[in-house]
Design an enzyme around this catalytic site. Structure first.
Site, PDB file in Angstrom:
ATOM      1  N   GLY A 105       0.826  -1.201   0.000  1.00 37.06           N
ATOM      2  CA  GLY A 105       0.000   0.000   0.000  1.00 37.06           C
ATOM      3  C   GLY A 105       0.857   1.246   0.000  1.00 37.06           C
ATOM      4  O   GLY A 105       2.011   1.233  -0.439  1.00 37.06           O
ATOM      5  N   SER A 106       0.316   2.316   0.527  1.00 37.84           N
ATOM      6  CA  SER A 106       0.969   3.624   0.424  1.00 37.84           C
ATOM      7  C   SER A 106       2.053   3.810   1.475  1.00 37.84           C
ATOM      8  O   SER A 106       2.010   3.227   2.565  1.00 37.84           O
ATOM      9  CB  SER A 106      -0.071   4.731   0.573  1.00 37.84           C
ATOM     10  OG  SER A 106      -0.544   4.803   1.903  1.00 37.84           O
ATOM     11  N   THR A 107       3.013   4.670   1.149  1.00 38.48           N
ATOM     12  CA  THR A 107       4.049   5.050   2.106  1.00 38.48           C
ATOM     13  C   THR A 107       3.441   5.733   3.318  1.00 38.48           C
ATOM     14  O   THR A 107       3.939   5.606   4.446  1.00 38.48           O
ATOM     15  CB  THR A 107       5.084   5.964   1.428  1.00 38.48           C
ATOM     16  OG1 THR A 107       5.756   5.210   0.402  1.00 38.48           O
ATOM     17  CG2 THR A 107       6.125   6.480   2.409  1.00 38.48           C
ATOM     18  N   ALA A 108       2.349   6.434   3.127  1.00 39.29           N
ATOM     19  CA  ALA A 108       1.681   7.103   4.251  1.00 39.29           C
ATOM     20  C   ALA A 108       1.159   6.098   5.267  1.00 39.29           C
ATOM     21  O   ALA A 108       1.162   6.353   6.481  1.00 39.29           O
ATOM     22  CB  ALA A 108       0.546   7.979   3.739  1.00 39.29           C
ATOM     23  N   GLY A 163       2.401   3.058   5.817  1.00 39.57           N
ATOM     24  CA  GLY A 163       3.478   2.248   6.384  1.00 39.57           C
ATOM     25  C   GLY A 163       3.824   2.592   7.826  1.00 39.57           C
ATOM     26  O   GLY A 163       3.831   1.705   8.703  1.00 39.57           O
ATOM     27  N   GLU A 221       5.593  -3.324   1.415  1.00 34.42           N
ATOM     28  CA  GLU A 221       5.823  -2.860   0.041  1.00 34.42           C
ATOM     29  C   GLU A 221       5.002  -1.594  -0.145  1.00 34.42           C
ATOM     30  O   GLU A 221       3.775  -1.646  -0.274  1.00 34.42           O
ATOM     31  CB  GLU A 221       5.415  -3.928  -0.980  1.00 34.42           C
ATOM     32  CG  GLU A 221       5.716  -3.504  -2.411  1.00 34.42           C
ATOM     33  CD  GLU A 221       5.104  -4.426  -3.442  1.00 34.42           C
ATOM     34  OE1 GLU A 221       4.496  -3.903  -4.405  1.00 34.42           O
ATOM     35  OE2 GLU A 221       5.220  -5.647  -3.292  1.00 34.42           O
ATOM     36  N   CYS A 267       2.444  -1.551  -8.776  1.00 28.65           N
ATOM     37  CA  CYS A 267       3.448  -0.954  -7.887  1.00 28.65           C
ATOM     38  C   CYS A 267       4.793  -0.801  -8.583  1.00 28.65           C
ATOM     39  O   CYS A 267       5.451   0.236  -8.455  1.00 28.65           O
ATOM     40  CB  CYS A 267       3.620  -1.822  -6.641  1.00 28.65           C
ATOM     41  SG  CYS A 267       2.153  -1.922  -5.608  1.00 28.65           S
TER      42      CYS A 267
END
Length: 331
Positions: free
Chosen positions: A59-62, A64, A81, A115
């Site tokens: 998913g998103s870096t936010a 994580g 990831e 991705c």
């Protein structure tokens, strides 16, 4: 690896995952694989539940850091990831016609909703115009539209929110003076969220279409003059899921690949994820590995069972004429 699994699909794509799990459970023993289609609150409960020892998240870096914090109290092992925004670097010796179709599929497979898709392309001055021309010719020939029409090779974006992200980034690029080679004006009569295949040239590296992951069918093409400049631009972002180098000289491509800060780097291809080969990102694209033997090892906990006491070790070393180290000698 002996684990049972709970799958939580994305809220945007529950039906395909539910169907896949149904098929898998026709062969698996009961209770091995479960699926819970739910909102974020149940996902959060999974990350802090004491009975769960491992979290694998895509998913998103936010999202994580939120998962890291939520799992910290129970010391869960994580494979994350996160965002990609993969870079591709075309070297000056590359053959534009030979690489154009592979670049296209590296960027536009699944309409860019992958991705590890190619999200920004850096092309040397010597071949810039030719690459733009050949890539445009390939993209123009690819039919796009309703995904249920088998004549189309590209379909719609998955949801309205992502459609708006792509449209807004392309509009910002156009407003900045970037040159649209193809697309950029989606047909409102198309059913669903079909955004036309878009190529954008003569764009700055700090433009939002380059700096932010578009996750859709819009590829920015950035000009460079030296290899050092290309590597610096490719490494400028805080993500690095994957990357690619395009060249007629494999050794030259490999030298550049070693300088790119990312997970896997493909040469003359992009996004060819193979379940036999470990896959994982660098920087804020996450950590941990999927696939391959190394990926399997991330799904277990190493344990060493040692059946020898110190006295046994001392006798064994003495028998072969080796002096005992100090920590094995009697007090």
């Amino acid at each position: 690896m002996g684990n049972t699994v709970v799958v939580k699909p994305s809220g945007n794509t529950p039906l395909s995952v539910l169907t896949l799990v149904k098929v898998l459970n026709e062969e698996l023993p009961e209770g091995i694989l479960a699926v819970v289609s739910c909102g974020r609150e149940v996902g959060a409960r999974l990350t802090d539940h004491p009975a769960i020892g491992k979290i694998m998240f895509t998913g998103s870096t936010a999202a994580g850091p939120a998962i890291i914090k939520s799992s910290a109290d129970t010391a869960k092992r994580l494979t994350l990831e996160l965002d990609g925004n993969d870079a591709g670097i075309v070297l000056p010796d590359a053959d534009p016609k030979a690489i154009a179709e592979d670049i296209f599929w590296g960027a536009f497979l699944n309409t860019g909703q992958t991705c590890a898709a190619l999200k920004r392309l850096y092309v040397h001055d010597d071949v810039y115009d030719a690459v733009c021309e050949e890539l445009t010719a390939v993209a123009r020939a690819m039919p796009m539209g309703n995904g249920l029409d088998e004549n189309n090779v590209l379909g719609p974006l998955q949801n309205k929110a992502q459609y708006d992200v792509v449209a807004n980034l392309v509009e910002a690029a156009k407003a900045s003076g970037a040159r649209v080679l193809l697309g950029g004006n989606p047909d409102p009569e198309q059913p669903g969220y079909v955004y036309s295949t878009t190529l954008v040239a003569d764009i700055d590296n700090d433009n939002p279409l380059v700096a932010k992951e578009q996750f859709g069918p819009a590829l920015p093409i950035i000009r460079y003059t030296t290899i050092d400049e290309a590597v610096e631009k490719a490494n400028a972002l805080d993500v690095g899921l994957g990357a690619s180098v395009w060249s007629s000289d494999h050794n030259a491509a490999r030298e550049v690949a070693l300088r790119v800060q990312s997970g896997p780097v493909w040469i003359n291809g992009h996004g060819a994820v193979d379940p036999r080969i470990p896959f994982g990102g660098a920087k804020q694209s996450g950590y941990g590995l999927d696939f391959g033997v190394e990926g399997l090892k991330h799904l277990g906990v190493p344990q060493v069972i040692n059946g020898q006491g110190l006295a046994t070790k001392r006798r064994a070393l003495h028998a072969i004429g080796v002096q005992c180290p100090p920590f094995l000698r009697p007090a």
